[in-house]
Scaffold this active site. Sequence first.
Site, short mmCIF file in Angstrom:
data_model
loop_
_atom_site.label_atom_id
_atom_site.label_comp_id
_atom_site.label_asym_id
_atom_site.label_seq_id
_atom_site.Cartn_x
_atom_site.Cartn_y
_atom_site.Cartn_z
N ASP A 281 21.09 -29.09 -100.21
CA ASP A 281 20.10 -29.27 -101.26
C ASP A 281 19.41 -27.93 -101.42
OD1 ASP A 281 18.85 -30.95 -103.22
OD2 ASP A 281 17.03 -30.81 -102.05
N ALA B 220 32.50 -27.06 -108.16
CA ALA B 220 33.66 -26.30 -107.67
C ALA B 220 33.23 -24.96 -107.07
CB ALA B 220 34.64 -26.07 -108.81
N LYS C 160 27.37 -12.16 -103.31
CA LYS C 160 26.45 -13.30 -103.28
C LYS C 160 26.56 -14.07 -101.96
CE LYS C 160 24.98 -17.35 -105.86
NZ LYS C 160 25.32 -18.36 -106.86
N ARG D 272 22.34 -20.03 -99.76
CA ARG D 272 23.36 -20.97 -99.28
C ARG D 272 24.32 -20.25 -98.34
NH1 ARG D 272 23.38 -23.82 -103.23
NH2 ARG D 272 24.61 -22.45 -104.53
N SER E 220 29.65 -32.64 -102.82
CA SER E 220 29.35 -31.95 -104.08
C SER E 220 30.55 -32.06 -105.01
CB SER E 220 29.04 -30.48 -103.82
OG SER E 220 28.82 -29.79 -105.03
#
Length: 202
Positions: A74, A12, A180, A186, A9
């Site tokens: 993804d 950042a 989060k 994720r 990826s």
Amino acid sequence: MTRRVLLASRNAKKLDELRRILDEAGVAGLDIAGLDDVPEYPEAPEIGATFEENALAKARDGARATGLPCIADDSGIAVDALNGMPGVLSARWAGRHGDDAANNALLLAQLADVPGDRRGAYFVSACALVLPDGAETVVRGEWPGTIAYAPQGEGGFGYDPLFHPEGGELSAAQLTPAQKDAASHRGRALTELLPALARLAD
């Protein structure tokens, strides 16, 4: 001795997220590099029908090109009223890859007449780890919630300003990074990868 691991990826915020999750879990000895830290290589287009297929393709490319263990993610959002779309098309829903403002505006327009009780959605993340010897691990995390009527918050990226996690008052873009990480799709997927990453660190 540290072992270098590639996260396929250039985002950042995704790199920071993985580093925070490793730190929180006490997994030391891994040096997380992004695509900007390694020589450029051809990246296959994301044409898989599932998040898992796309994540695996990206991780295989990275491991093959660099000789490093490679993690790829993804992710996207699935909206109930749109039969699970945008799904794997989330990043390019409005036509141009990564145009968050356009993607959010299109999603809001598509849901303009949809009442609150039918605005259910969930974020999905598939994370793949591919080792240079060909060993593969694929995990999946989901984060249920609803789509708001207008963007809220300046944090996060993608559809975060529109997404209200289940049971909360704030949008994903209003959460702190730590909040989060603890709840997100994720964060959940990367947590599932921790045992495999800890073995690499050893």
